[in-house]
Scaffold this motif. Structure first.
Motif, short mmCIF file in Angstrom:
data_model
loop_
_atom_site.label_atom_id
_atom_site.label_comp_id
_atom_site.label_asym_id
_atom_site.label_seq_id
_atom_site.Cartn_x
_atom_site.Cartn_y
_atom_site.Cartn_z
N ARG A 189 0.86 -1.19 0.00
CA ARG A 189 0.00 0.00 0.00
C ARG A 189 0.89 1.23 0.00
NH1 ARG A 189 -4.93 -1.36 4.13
NH2 ARG A 189 -5.67 -3.16 2.98
N SER A 190 1.19 1.72 -1.17
CA SER A 190 2.03 2.92 -1.26
C SER A 190 1.24 4.13 -0.79
CB SER A 190 2.52 3.11 -2.70
OG SER A 190 1.42 3.37 -3.56
N PRO A 191 1.91 5.24 -0.51
CA PRO A 191 1.20 6.43 -0.01
C PRO A 191 0.12 6.94 -0.96
CG PRO A 191 3.54 6.64 0.40
CD PRO A 191 3.36 5.41 -0.46
N ASP A 192 0.17 6.57 -2.23
CA ASP A 192 -0.85 7.06 -3.15
C ASP A 192 -2.07 6.14 -3.24
OD1 ASP A 192 0.21 4.96 -4.79
OD2 ASP A 192 -0.42 6.07 -6.56
N VAL A 193 -2.17 5.11 -2.41
CA VAL A 193 -3.21 4.11 -2.57
C VAL A 193 -4.61 4.63 -2.18
CG1 VAL A 193 -3.03 2.98 -0.31
CG2 VAL A 193 -3.76 1.67 -2.27
N LEU A 194 -4.74 5.45 -1.17
CA LEU A 194 -6.05 5.87 -0.72
C LEU A 194 -6.65 6.97 -1.58
CD1 LEU A 194 -8.29 5.44 1.29
CD2 LEU A 194 -7.17 7.06 2.82
N ALA A 195 -5.83 7.91 -2.01
CA ALA A 195 -6.35 9.04 -2.78
C ALA A 195 -7.12 8.58 -4.03
CB ALA A 195 -5.23 10.00 -3.16
N PRO A 196 -6.56 7.69 -4.87
CA PRO A 196 -7.32 7.25 -6.05
C PRO A 196 -8.63 6.56 -5.68
CG PRO A 196 -5.03 6.65 -6.30
CD PRO A 196 -5.20 7.14 -4.88
N PHE A 197 -8.63 5.82 -4.59
CA PHE A 197 -9.85 5.15 -4.14
C PHE A 197 -10.93 6.18 -3.81
CE2 PHE A 197 -12.42 3.55 -0.58
CZ PHE A 197 -13.00 2.45 -1.20
N VAL A 198 -10.57 7.20 -3.01
CA VAL A 198 -11.53 8.23 -2.61
C VAL A 198 -12.00 9.01 -3.83
CG1 VAL A 198 -11.78 10.38 -1.31
CG2 VAL A 198 -10.62 8.42 -0.28
N VAL A 199 -11.07 9.39 -4.68
CA VAL A 199 -11.41 10.19 -5.85
C VAL A 199 -12.34 9.41 -6.79
CG1 VAL A 199 -10.42 11.17 -7.95
CG2 VAL A 199 -9.41 11.69 -5.75
N ASN A 200 -12.10 8.13 -6.96
CA ASN A 200 -12.94 7.34 -7.86
C ASN A 200 -14.33 7.07 -7.28
OD1 ASN A 200 -11.38 7.08 -10.22
ND2 ASN A 200 -10.01 5.71 -9.11
N LEU A 201 -14.52 7.27 -5.98
CA LEU A 201 -15.85 7.16 -5.40
C LEU A 201 -16.74 8.34 -5.80
CD1 LEU A 201 -15.10 5.95 -1.77
CD2 LEU A 201 -16.06 4.61 -3.64
N MET A 202 -16.13 9.42 -6.25
CA MET A 202 -16.89 10.61 -6.62
C MET A 202 -18.01 10.29 -7.62
SD MET A 202 -16.03 13.20 -4.92
CE MET A 202 -16.98 14.34 -5.88
N ARG A 203 -17.72 9.47 -8.59
CA ARG A 203 -18.72 9.15 -9.61
C ARG A 203 -19.88 8.33 -9.05
NH1 ARG A 203 -16.83 9.61 -15.31
NH2 ARG A 203 -14.84 10.64 -15.16
N ARG A 204 -19.69 7.72 -7.90
CA ARG A 204 -20.72 6.87 -7.30
C ARG A 204 -21.34 7.51 -6.05
NH1 ARG A 204 -23.13 3.29 -9.43
NH2 ARG A 204 -23.07 1.85 -7.71
N ARG A 205 -21.01 8.77 -5.78
CA ARG A 205 -21.46 9.37 -4.53
C ARG A 205 -22.98 9.41 -4.39
NH1 ARG A 205 -19.55 13.82 -7.39
NH2 ARG A 205 -21.02 15.53 -7.60
N ASP A 206 -23.71 9.57 -5.50
CA ASP A 206 -25.17 9.57 -5.41
C ASP A 206 -25.69 8.21 -4.94
OD1 ASP A 206 -25.34 12.22 -6.16
OD2 ASP A 206 -25.56 11.73 -8.30
N ALA A 207 -25.10 7.13 -5.47
CA ALA A 207 -25.52 5.79 -5.06
C ALA A 207 -25.19 5.56 -3.59
CB ALA A 207 -24.83 4.74 -5.93
N PHE A 208 -23.97 5.96 -3.17
CA PHE A 208 -23.60 5.78 -1.77
C PHE A 208 -24.45 6.67 -0.87
CE2 PHE A 208 -19.39 4.53 -3.64
CZ PHE A 208 -19.48 3.19 -3.28
N GLY A 209 -24.79 7.87 -1.35
CA GLY A 209 -25.61 8.80 -0.57
C GLY A 209 -27.02 8.28 -0.34
N GLY A 210 -27.46 7.34 -1.17
CA GLY A 210 -28.79 6.76 -0.99
C GLY A 210 -28.86 5.76 0.14
N VAL A 211 -27.72 5.42 0.71
CA VAL A 211 -27.67 4.48 1.83
C VAL A 211 -27.46 5.30 3.11
CG1 VAL A 211 -26.46 2.52 2.85
CG2 VAL A 211 -26.68 2.70 0.35
N PRO A 212 -28.44 5.29 4.01
CA PRO A 212 -28.30 6.10 5.24
C PRO A 212 -27.09 5.68 6.06
CG PRO A 212 -30.55 5.26 5.00
CD PRO A 212 -29.72 4.57 3.96
#
Length: 155
Positions: free
Chosen positions: A109-132
């Motif tokens: 897990r290099s230091p850049d591992v989390l940022a791409p994960f978080v950034v790529n969630l942006m496109r799915r934020r509406d779907a995740f936001g539908g889960v309380p």
């Protein structure tokens, strides 16, 4: 919780990384406290190897590992770029390749591992936001929030 960015530090440098490790953290090895992980024989080589990668991302590989954020004007790690095109995704992939190449693939897990994960969630934020969720509302996360995080703690 979103905190205002007060200082945009931009892409991490080797010196800033090493300084960040001297923050009073408590590290123990074989029952003994490690005073400074940047100089301890067990940790220093990896710490310095990562510092070298951070310096390379600001030097030899600057254009392949960083970008200038259009809003802030701050040079930031490509790990934090929200891909809007195939070219953006290709640049992010190249950044990850360089992290692996420059560390000989030795970091699970290099230091850049989390940022791409978080950034790529942006496109799915509406779907995740539908889960309380009582702790956060993913639908509230915006590209501006990501930009604030990226320019404040850029890897």
């Amino acid at each position: 919780m979103v905190l205002p960015a007060t200082t945009s530090l931009g892409a991490m440098t080797g010196q800033r990384y090493m300084d960040s490790l001297r923050d009073g953290r408590e590290v123990w090895l074989d029952g003994k406290r490690v005073d400074d992980v940047t100089t301890h024989p067990v940790f220093r080589d990896m710490v310095h190897a990562l510092a070298d990668v951070y310096d390379l991302q600001n030097g030899q590989y600057r254009d392949e590992m960083t970008y200038v954020d259009a809003e802030s004007g701050v040079r930031t790690s490509l790990s934090w770029l929200i891909p809007l095109s195939h070219e953006d995704s290709a640049r992010k992939r190249r950044n990850s390749q360089l992290w692996n190449m420059l560390t000989w693939g030795q970091l699970g897990r290099s230091p850049d591992v989390l940022a791409p994960f978080v950034v790529n969630l942006m496109r799915r934020r509406d779907a995740f936001g539908g889960v309380p969720n009582p702790h956060c509302d993913f639908a509230e996360i915006s590209p501006t929030t990501i930009d604030i995080v990226a320019t404040t703690i850029s890897s």
